[in-house]
Scaffold this motif. Sequence first.
Motif, PDB file in Angstrom:
ATOM      1  N   ARG A  36     -33.560  55.731 -79.631  1.00  0.00           N
ATOM      2  CA  ARG A  36     -33.947  56.869 -80.473  1.00  0.00           C
ATOM      3  C   ARG A  36     -35.007  57.636 -79.699  1.00  0.00           C
ATOM      4  O   ARG A  36     -36.021  57.067 -79.278  1.00  0.00           O
ATOM      5  CB  ARG A  36     -34.522  56.371 -81.801  1.00  0.00           C
ATOM      6  CG  ARG A  36     -34.815  57.487 -82.751  1.00  0.00           C
ATOM      7  CD  ARG A  36     -33.750  57.542 -83.831  1.00  0.00           C
ATOM      8  NE  ARG A  36     -33.896  58.790 -84.549  1.00  0.00           N
ATOM      9  CZ  ARG A  36     -32.922  59.660 -84.723  1.00  0.00           C
ATOM     10  NH1 ARG A  36     -31.727  59.410 -84.258  1.00  0.00           N
ATOM     11  NH2 ARG A  36     -33.108  60.764 -85.375  1.00  0.00           N
ATOM     12  N   TRP A  47     -38.860  67.055 -82.678  1.00  0.00           N
ATOM     13  CA  TRP A  47     -37.449  66.807 -82.398  1.00  0.00           C
ATOM     14  C   TRP A  47     -37.175  65.316 -82.260  1.00  0.00           C
ATOM     15  O   TRP A  47     -37.946  64.588 -81.628  1.00  0.00           O
ATOM     16  CB  TRP A  47     -37.014  67.538 -81.133  1.00  0.00           C
ATOM     17  CG  TRP A  47     -36.817  68.997 -81.355  1.00  0.00           C
ATOM     18  CD1 TRP A  47     -37.650  70.006 -80.969  1.00  0.00           C
ATOM     19  CD2 TRP A  47     -35.729  69.624 -82.030  1.00  0.00           C
ATOM     20  NE1 TRP A  47     -37.148  71.224 -81.367  1.00  0.00           N
ATOM     21  CE2 TRP A  47     -35.963  71.014 -82.027  1.00  0.00           C
ATOM     22  CE3 TRP A  47     -34.573  69.143 -82.660  1.00  0.00           C
ATOM     23  CZ2 TRP A  47     -35.093  71.927 -82.614  1.00  0.00           C
ATOM     24  CZ3 TRP A  47     -33.703  70.055 -83.235  1.00  0.00           C
ATOM     25  CH2 TRP A  47     -33.963  71.423 -83.212  1.00  0.00           C
ATOM     26  N   ASN A  48     -36.061  64.868 -82.842  1.00  0.00           N
ATOM     27  CA  ASN A  48     -35.682  63.459 -82.765  1.00  0.00           C
ATOM     28  C   ASN A  48     -34.166  63.349 -82.847  1.00  0.00           C
ATOM     29  O   ASN A  48     -33.520  64.113 -83.554  1.00  0.00           O
ATOM     30  CB  ASN A  48     -36.388  62.657 -83.858  1.00  0.00           C
ATOM     31  CG  ASN A  48     -36.092  63.142 -85.261  1.00  0.00           C
ATOM     32  OD1 ASN A  48     -35.274  62.550 -85.950  1.00  0.00           O
ATOM     33  ND2 ASN A  48     -36.734  64.224 -85.698  1.00  0.00           N
ATOM     34  N   HIS A  49     -33.637  62.408 -82.073  1.00  0.00           N
ATOM     35  CA  HIS A  49     -32.182  62.248 -81.992  1.00  0.00           C
ATOM     36  C   HIS A  49     -31.837  60.948 -81.282  1.00  0.00           C
ATOM     37  O   HIS A  49     -32.672  60.372 -80.575  1.00  0.00           O
ATOM     38  CB  HIS A  49     -31.555  63.434 -81.246  1.00  0.00           C
ATOM     39  CG  HIS A  49     -32.081  63.614 -79.867  1.00  0.00           C
ATOM     40  ND1 HIS A  49     -31.612  62.889 -78.789  1.00  0.00           N
ATOM     41  CD2 HIS A  49     -33.052  64.408 -79.380  1.00  0.00           C
ATOM     42  CE1 HIS A  49     -32.267  63.252 -77.709  1.00  0.00           C
ATOM     43  NE2 HIS A  49     -33.157  64.172 -78.040  1.00  0.00           N
ATOM     44  N   ALA A  78     -27.530  62.397 -74.168  1.00  0.00           N
ATOM     45  CA  ALA A  78     -27.294  62.861 -75.531  1.00  0.00           C
ATOM     46  C   ALA A  78     -26.037  63.723 -75.433  1.00  0.00           C
ATOM     47  O   ALA A  78     -26.098  64.894 -75.056  1.00  0.00           O
ATOM     48  CB  ALA A  78     -28.482  63.658 -76.044  1.00  0.00           C
ATOM     49  N   THR A 124     -24.121  65.314 -80.437  1.00  0.00           N
ATOM     50  CA  THR A 124     -25.309  64.604 -80.898  1.00  0.00           C
ATOM     51  C   THR A 124     -25.955  65.390 -82.035  1.00  0.00           C
ATOM     52  O   THR A 124     -26.052  66.615 -81.977  1.00  0.00           O
ATOM     53  CB  THR A 124     -26.325  64.429 -79.747  1.00  0.00           C
ATOM     54  OG1 THR A 124     -25.747  63.548 -78.767  1.00  0.00           O
ATOM     55  CG2 THR A 124     -27.651  63.851 -80.224  1.00  0.00           C
ATOM     56  N   ALA A 132     -29.290  66.198 -83.937  1.00  0.00           N
ATOM     57  CA  ALA A 132     -30.747  66.164 -83.785  1.00  0.00           C
ATOM     58  C   ALA A 132     -31.391  66.836 -84.990  1.00  0.00           C
ATOM     59  O   ALA A 132     -30.748  67.601 -85.711  1.00  0.00           O
ATOM     60  CB  ALA A 132     -31.151  66.884 -82.501  1.00  0.00           C
ATOM     61  N   ARG A 133     -32.666  66.537 -85.197  1.00  0.00           N
ATOM     62  CA  ARG A 133     -33.440  67.184 -86.260  1.00  0.00           C
ATOM     63  C   ARG A 133     -34.801  67.567 -85.708  1.00  0.00           C
ATOM     64  O   ARG A 133     -35.371  66.850 -84.892  1.00  0.00           O
ATOM     65  CB  ARG A 133     -33.651  66.242 -87.438  1.00  0.00           C
ATOM     66  CG  ARG A 133     -32.413  65.926 -88.218  1.00  0.00           C
ATOM     67  CD  ARG A 133     -32.746  64.992 -89.391  1.00  0.00           C
ATOM     68  NE  ARG A 133     -31.576  64.602 -90.111  1.00  0.00           N
ATOM     69  CZ  ARG A 133     -31.068  65.252 -91.147  1.00  0.00           C
ATOM     70  NH1 ARG A 133     -31.648  66.342 -91.576  1.00  0.00           N
ATOM     71  NH2 ARG A 133     -29.989  64.822 -91.745  1.00  0.00           N
ATOM     72  N   PRO A 167     -29.950  69.028 -89.966  1.00  0.00           N
ATOM     73  CA  PRO A 167     -29.348  68.558 -88.714  1.00  0.00           C
ATOM     74  C   PRO A 167     -28.849  69.714 -87.856  1.00  0.00           C
ATOM     75  O   PRO A 167     -28.386  70.724 -88.365  1.00  0.00           O
ATOM     76  CB  PRO A 167     -28.185  67.682 -89.181  1.00  0.00           C
ATOM     77  CG  PRO A 167     -27.949  68.022 -90.605  1.00  0.00           C
ATOM     78  CD  PRO A 167     -29.198  68.632 -91.150  1.00  0.00           C
ATOM     79  N   TRP A 199     -25.559  69.382 -81.278  1.00  0.00           N
ATOM     80  CA  TRP A 199     -25.604  69.906 -79.919  1.00  0.00           C
ATOM     81  C   TRP A 199     -24.206  70.258 -79.438  1.00  0.00           C
ATOM     82  O   TRP A 199     -23.279  69.462 -79.550  1.00  0.00           O
ATOM     83  CB  TRP A 199     -26.267  68.908 -78.991  1.00  0.00           C
ATOM     84  CG  TRP A 199     -27.736  68.789 -79.227  1.00  0.00           C
ATOM     85  CD1 TRP A 199     -28.481  69.410 -80.185  1.00  0.00           C
ATOM     86  CD2 TRP A 199     -28.643  67.985 -78.494  1.00  0.00           C
ATOM     87  NE1 TRP A 199     -29.789  69.041 -80.088  1.00  0.00           N
ATOM     88  CE2 TRP A 199     -29.919  68.164 -79.058  1.00  0.00           C
ATOM     89  CE3 TRP A 199     -28.501  67.120 -77.426  1.00  0.00           C
ATOM     90  CZ2 TRP A 199     -31.047  67.517 -78.568  1.00  0.00           C
ATOM     91  CZ3 TRP A 199     -29.627  66.472 -76.939  1.00  0.00           C
ATOM     92  CH2 TRP A 199     -30.884  66.679 -77.503  1.00  0.00           C
TER      93      TRP A 199
END
Length: 171
Positions: A5, A17-19, A35, A39, A41-42, A48, A51
């Motif tokens: 993560r 940002w996190n994914h 990624a 993918t 991401a948030r 959401p 990508w």
Amino acid sequence: MSDVRVVFRKYGGALHWNHPAKVLGEDEHGVWAAAPRGTVARKGEGPPVVWKTTAIMLFPRDGWWTASFNSPPNRAEVYVDVTTVPEWRDDEVTMLDLDLDVIRMRDGRLILDDEDEFAEHQVLLGYPESMIARAEETARWLMGAVGERQGPFGGAHSRWLDRMGGATRVE
């Protein structure tokens, strides 16, 4: 490949940002992860974002930055966030995003982005002087290294993209 993560936070701990990503391996530049296109991401707890291209990410062992090498048709070929040194805990890599970004566009333009945000957050979030100095020094170094395609910015990501089995294809 193991799952990881990727968690960017802002100074003070707010989620940025996190994914998810897949760890591909390590070399002299650091730890590489993918990624892939698709993918999710948030930004913080926001909606959401899916990508549209693959990003090969590089997390240096002791550098104050994190790099993404984007597959076409993403207009940004290389996108480097100035961050604190990435820290690994179990199945997570995290760092503080210090606003400044060095971007090499596919047309060769080199951009230092978000200087205004960096100046604002120095006051609003209370960045320590030592952190400000380190971020500015890192941004200057990155402008040279990314612009001149030195070290990991000279194509080192290509072999990792190849391992993804043609992740640069656009469908």
